[in-house]
Design a protein around this motif. Structure first.
Motif, PDB file in Angstrom:
ATOM      1  N   LEU A 140      87.861  41.120   4.389  1.00  0.00           N
ATOM      2  CA  LEU A 140      87.901  40.923   5.641  1.00  0.00           C
ATOM      3  C   LEU A 140      87.694  41.782   6.741  1.00  0.00           C
ATOM      4  O   LEU A 140      87.190  41.467   7.773  1.00  0.00           O
ATOM      5  N   GLU A 145      93.762  29.490  11.321  1.00  0.00           N
ATOM      6  CA  GLU A 145      92.872  29.764  12.604  1.00  0.00           C
ATOM      7  C   GLU A 145      93.728  29.369  13.544  1.00  0.00           C
ATOM      8  O   GLU A 145      93.842  29.826  14.614  1.00  0.00           O
ATOM      9  N   SER A 174      98.337  37.736   3.678  1.00  0.00           N
ATOM     10  CA  SER A 174      97.728  36.636   3.865  1.00  0.00           C
ATOM     11  C   SER A 174      97.036  36.749   5.564  1.00  0.00           C
ATOM     12  O   SER A 174      97.546  36.762   6.354  1.00  0.00           O
ATOM     13  N   VAL A 175      95.816  35.900   5.417  1.00  0.00           N
ATOM     14  CA  VAL A 175      95.301  35.542   6.923  1.00  0.00           C
ATOM     15  C   VAL A 175      95.850  34.492   7.469  1.00  0.00           C
ATOM     16  O   VAL A 175      96.075  33.594   6.695  1.00  0.00           O
ATOM     17  N   GLU A 176      96.063  34.465   8.635  1.00  0.00           N
ATOM     18  CA  GLU A 176      96.858  33.492   9.631  1.00  0.00           C
ATOM     19  C   GLU A 176      95.640  32.347   9.562  1.00  0.00           C
ATOM     20  O   GLU A 176      94.548  32.696   9.589  1.00  0.00           O
ATOM     21  N   ILE A 178      94.889  38.445  13.172  1.00  0.00           N
ATOM     22  CA  ILE A 178      94.209  37.626  11.816  1.00  0.00           C
ATOM     23  C   ILE A 178      95.405  37.712  10.865  1.00  0.00           C
ATOM     24  O   ILE A 178      95.435  36.966  10.016  1.00  0.00           O
ATOM     25  N   ILE A 179      96.193  38.832  10.794  1.00  0.00           N
ATOM     26  CA  ILE A 179      97.393  38.986   9.680  1.00  0.00           C
ATOM     27  C   ILE A 179      98.311  39.717  10.460  1.00  0.00           C
ATOM     28  O   ILE A 179      98.369  40.620  11.283  1.00  0.00           O
ATOM     29  N   LYS A 188      90.556  41.369  -1.155  1.00  0.00           N
ATOM     30  CA  LYS A 188      90.936  40.614   0.043  1.00  0.00           C
ATOM     31  C   LYS A 188      90.962  41.276   1.503  1.00  0.00           C
ATOM     32  O   LYS A 188      90.018  40.675   2.265  1.00  0.00           O
ATOM     33  N   ILE A 189      91.493  42.199   1.604  1.00  0.00           N
ATOM     34  CA  ILE A 189      91.648  42.848   2.547  1.00  0.00           C
ATOM     35  C   ILE A 189      90.384  43.643   3.083  1.00  0.00           C
ATOM     36  O   ILE A 189      89.570  43.626   4.127  1.00  0.00           O
ATOM     37  N   ASP A 199      91.643  41.376  15.427  1.00  0.00           N
ATOM     38  CA  ASP A 199      90.196  41.455  15.651  1.00  0.00           C
ATOM     39  C   ASP A 199      89.864  41.942  17.102  1.00  0.00           C
ATOM     40  O   ASP A 199      90.626  42.373  17.777  1.00  0.00           O
ATOM     41  N   GLU A 242     101.920  40.752   8.836  1.00  0.00           N
ATOM     42  CA  GLU A 242     102.652  40.759   7.437  1.00  0.00           C
ATOM     43  C   GLU A 242     103.895  41.707   7.435  1.00  0.00           C
ATOM     44  O   GLU A 242     103.912  42.613   8.103  1.00  0.00           O
ATOM     45  N   GLN A 249      96.607  31.473  14.541  1.00  0.00           N
ATOM     46  CA  GLN A 249      96.369  32.994  15.030  1.00  0.00           C
ATOM     47  C   GLN A 249      96.727  32.898  16.709  1.00  0.00           C
ATOM     48  O   GLN A 249      96.250  32.416  17.315  1.00  0.00           O
TER      49      GLN A 249
END
Length: 188
Positions: free
Chosen positions: A181, A48, A44-46, A164-165, A177-178, A158, A167, A51
């Motif tokens: 991204l 914003e 999952s993306v954190e 951004i992630i 999804k990845i 980034d 995990e 982050q």
């Protein structure tokens, strides 16, 4: 008192427990269970606002051939960092997905797969599995923000240093999804 009859499910359960107790069968079973998780669990993306931002730094590492390198993190290029080990079932379960991601994004993203194990053991593992991954051994302590006691722990950072992630545990790194991204992050 009524005597309980054994069912086939009882026998299967006992056999499963016995197989987990035997070292030669324990790891393959654990890897298989983690692969089931990888099939359904995409990182999952954190949000914003959640982050974290790292201060750009040079990660001092040594590769499998013993060459020392300094890899830029958080400065100009997307970075994928993975803390893993050859003895870790969740790590083993997610490596095929990381391999596929590396094949397609290795020229656009810094991949840094870090382990603390003996290089000879890691080389045997990589050769046996036929992986072509950028495996490194850290020569410095990671910044505090990237320190985690659990493996596998993976980060997508980034080009400006935003995490951004983050995990922990096995995940499907080769998910659509990845890939979407990474396409977005590398096009900026």
């Amino acid at each position: 008192m009524k005597k309980r009859k054994f069912k086939i499910s009882d026998i299967i359960f006992v056999a499963f427990i016995l197989l987990l107790l035997i070292p030669q069968t324990r790891t393959p079973i654990q890897v298989a269970v983690n692969k089931l998780k990888v099939v359904v669990w995409s990182p999952s993306v954190e949000d914003e606002k959640n982050q974290d931002q790292i201060v750009p730094f040079q990660y001092a590492v040594t590769n499998l051939q013993g060459d020392t390198k300094s890899i830029s993190v958080g400065k100009g290029k997307v970075t994928f960092i993975s803390y893993w080990a050859t003895w870790c079932p969740p790590c083993i379960a997610e490596l095929p997905g990381i391999q596929e991601l590396f094949k397609d994004y290795g020229d656009k993203v810094n991949f840094i797969l870090l382990t603390q194990e003996e290089p000879e053991r890691v080389q045997r593992f990589i050769t046996k599995k036929d992986y072509e991954l950028p495996i490194y051994f850290p020569q410095m302590q990671a910044p505090e923000i990237l320190q985690e006691n659990s493996i596998p722990t993976n980060y997508v950072i980034d080009a400006t240093g935003k995490i951004i992630i983050k995990e922990t545990g096995a995940a499907d790194w080769n998910s659509k999804k990845i890939r979407v991204l990474l396409d977005d992050l590398t096009s900026k």
